[in-house]
Design a protein around this motif. Structure first.
Motif, mmCIF file in Angstrom:
data_model
loop_
_atom_site.group_PDB
_atom_site.id
_atom_site.type_symbol
_atom_site.label_atom_id
_atom_site.label_comp_id
_atom_site.label_asym_id
_atom_site.label_seq_id
_atom_site.Cartn_x
_atom_site.Cartn_y
_atom_site.Cartn_z
ATOM 1 N N SER A 1 0.827 -1.206 0.000
ATOM 2 C CA SER A 1 0.000 0.000 0.000
ATOM 3 C C SER A 1 0.857 1.249 0.000
ATOM 4 C CB SER A 1 -0.918 0.022 1.230
ATOM 5 O OG SER A 1 -1.803 -1.059 1.216
ATOM 6 N N THR A 2 1.913 1.253 0.800
ATOM 7 C CA THR A 2 2.786 2.417 0.895
ATOM 8 C C THR A 2 3.499 2.657 -0.425
ATOM 9 O OG1 THR A 2 3.109 1.994 3.242
ATOM 10 C CG2 THR A 2 4.670 3.466 2.201
ATOM 11 N N GLN A 3 3.985 1.602 -1.058
ATOM 12 C CA GLN A 3 4.705 1.761 -2.307
ATOM 13 C C GLN A 3 3.799 2.266 -3.420
ATOM 14 O OE1 GLN A 3 6.649 -1.950 -3.106
ATOM 15 N NE2 GLN A 3 8.325 -1.499 -1.715
ATOM 16 N N LEU A 4 2.534 1.873 -3.404
ATOM 17 C CA LEU A 4 1.618 2.309 -4.445
ATOM 18 C C LEU A 4 1.086 3.714 -4.205
ATOM 19 C CD1 LEU A 4 -0.499 -0.903 -5.066
ATOM 20 C CD2 LEU A 4 1.274 0.072 -6.519
ATOM 21 N N GLY A 5 1.436 4.297 -3.093
ATOM 22 C CA GLY A 5 0.967 5.637 -2.798
ATOM 23 C C GLY A 5 -0.454 5.665 -2.265
ATOM 24 N N GLU A 6 -0.974 4.515 -1.925
ATOM 25 C CA GLU A 6 -2.318 4.445 -1.360
ATOM 26 C C GLU A 6 -2.186 4.659 0.148
ATOM 27 O OE1 GLU A 6 -3.470 0.609 -2.722
ATOM 28 O OE2 GLU A 6 -3.761 1.297 -4.765
ATOM 29 N N LEU A 7 -1.935 5.881 0.501
ATOM 30 C CA LEU A 7 -1.517 6.171 1.867
ATOM 31 C C LEU A 7 -2.616 5.952 2.893
ATOM 32 C CD1 LEU A 7 0.619 9.275 0.998
ATOM 33 C CD2 LEU A 7 1.375 6.940 1.367
ATOM 34 N N LYS A 8 -3.837 6.312 2.570
ATOM 35 C CA LYS A 8 -4.919 6.086 3.526
ATOM 36 C C LYS A 8 -5.119 4.590 3.762
ATOM 37 C CE LYS A 8 -7.300 10.398 2.756
ATOM 38 N NZ LYS A 8 -8.521 11.075 2.364
ATOM 39 N N MET A 9 -4.978 3.797 2.707
ATOM 40 C CA MET A 9 -5.093 2.348 2.855
ATOM 41 C C MET A 9 -3.928 1.817 3.689
ATOM 42 S SD MET A 9 -5.138 -0.661 -0.020
ATOM 43 C CE MET A 9 -6.799 -0.345 -0.577
ATOM 44 N N ALA A 10 -2.744 2.361 3.477
ATOM 45 C CA ALA A 10 -1.578 1.933 4.253
ATOM 46 C C ALA A 10 -1.790 2.222 5.735
ATOM 47 C CB ALA A 10 -0.321 2.632 3.749
ATOM 48 N N ILE A 11 -2.338 3.391 6.033
ATOM 49 C CA ILE A 11 -2.601 3.742 7.432
ATOM 50 C C ILE A 11 -3.612 2.772 8.036
ATOM 51 C CG2 ILE A 11 -3.657 5.489 8.928
ATOM 52 C CD1 ILE A 11 -2.218 7.585 7.138
ATOM 53 N N LYS A 12 -4.666 2.452 7.296
ATOM 54 C CA LYS A 12 -5.654 1.508 7.807
ATOM 55 C C LYS A 12 -5.035 0.130 8.017
ATOM 56 C CE LYS A 12 -10.143 -0.597 7.159
ATOM 57 N NZ LYS A 12 -9.731 -1.667 7.999
ATOM 58 N N ASP A 13 -4.215 -0.306 7.074
ATOM 59 C CA ASP A 13 -3.534 -1.599 7.234
ATOM 60 C C ASP A 13 -2.672 -1.600 8.492
ATOM 61 O OD1 ASP A 13 -4.694 -2.539 4.897
ATOM 62 O OD2 ASP A 13 -2.908 -2.192 3.678
ATOM 63 N N CYS A 14 -1.979 -0.500 8.735
ATOM 64 C CA CYS A 14 -1.139 -0.392 9.937
ATOM 65 C C CYS A 14 -1.995 -0.431 11.193
ATOM 66 C CB CYS A 14 -0.328 0.901 9.896
ATOM 67 S SG CYS A 14 0.932 0.925 8.615
ATOM 68 N N GLU A 15 -3.106 0.279 11.171
ATOM 69 C CA GLU A 15 -3.993 0.281 12.335
ATOM 70 C C GLU A 15 -4.523 -1.119 12.613
ATOM 71 O OE1 GLU A 15 -6.716 3.352 11.138
ATOM 72 O OE2 GLU A 15 -5.409 4.932 11.923
ATOM 73 N N ASP A 16 -4.879 -1.846 11.542
ATOM 74 C CA ASP A 16 -5.346 -3.225 11.717
ATOM 75 C C ASP A 16 -4.237 -4.097 12.307
ATOM 76 O OD1 ASP A 16 -7.795 -2.481 10.666
ATOM 77 O OD2 ASP A 16 -7.401 -3.337 8.675
ATOM 78 N N ALA A 17 -3.022 -3.919 11.818
ATOM 79 C CA ALA A 17 -1.887 -4.688 12.331
ATOM 80 C C ALA A 17 -1.630 -4.368 13.798
ATOM 81 C CB ALA A 17 -0.638 -4.399 11.500
ATOM 82 N N LEU A 18 -1.756 -3.104 14.151
ATOM 83 C CA LEU A 18 -1.503 -2.690 15.532
ATOM 84 C C LEU A 18 -2.596 -3.171 16.483
ATOM 85 C CD1 LEU A 18 -0.039 0.809 14.752
ATOM 86 C CD2 LEU A 18 1.170 -1.089 15.856
ATOM 87 N N LYS A 19 -3.796 -3.424 15.971
ATOM 88 C CA LYS A 19 -4.837 -4.023 16.801
ATOM 89 C C LYS A 19 -4.449 -5.460 17.170
ATOM 90 C CE LYS A 19 -8.675 -1.323 15.001
ATOM 91 N NZ LYS A 19 -9.851 -1.327 14.109
#
Length: 75
Positions: free
Chosen positions: A11-29
């Motif tokens: 997600s980060t590499q594709l520039g889909e930053l909002k998706m990357a943030i959500k993925d990180c939040e899911d991982a941190l849960k």
């Protein structure tokens, strides 16, 4: 099955930053001490010019692992 780290990186590499943030939040849960997710979340915020949020997440990562290395070279 993809690992959370791979999804976040993709997600980060594709520039889909909002998706990357959500993925990180899911991982941190799942793992509140997942330093790589913190760093990637910080980097996404940085790329979105949300510098205070980025700083907060970089600092969170450093609290967990003071030796963590991160770079903004891929930003």
């Amino acid at each position: 099955m993809f690992s959370v780290g791979v999804l976040i990186n993709h997600s980060t590499q594709l520039g889909e930053l909002k998706m990357a943030i959500k993925d990180c939040e899911d991982a941190l849960k799942l793992d509140p001490k997942f330093v790589r997710a913190m760093v990637r979340k910080a980097t996404a915020h940085f790329r979105m010019k949300e510098y205070l949020k980025a700083l907060e997440w970089y600092e969170n990562a450093l609290k967990i692992d003071p030796n963590v290395r991160f770079t903004l070279s891929f930003v």
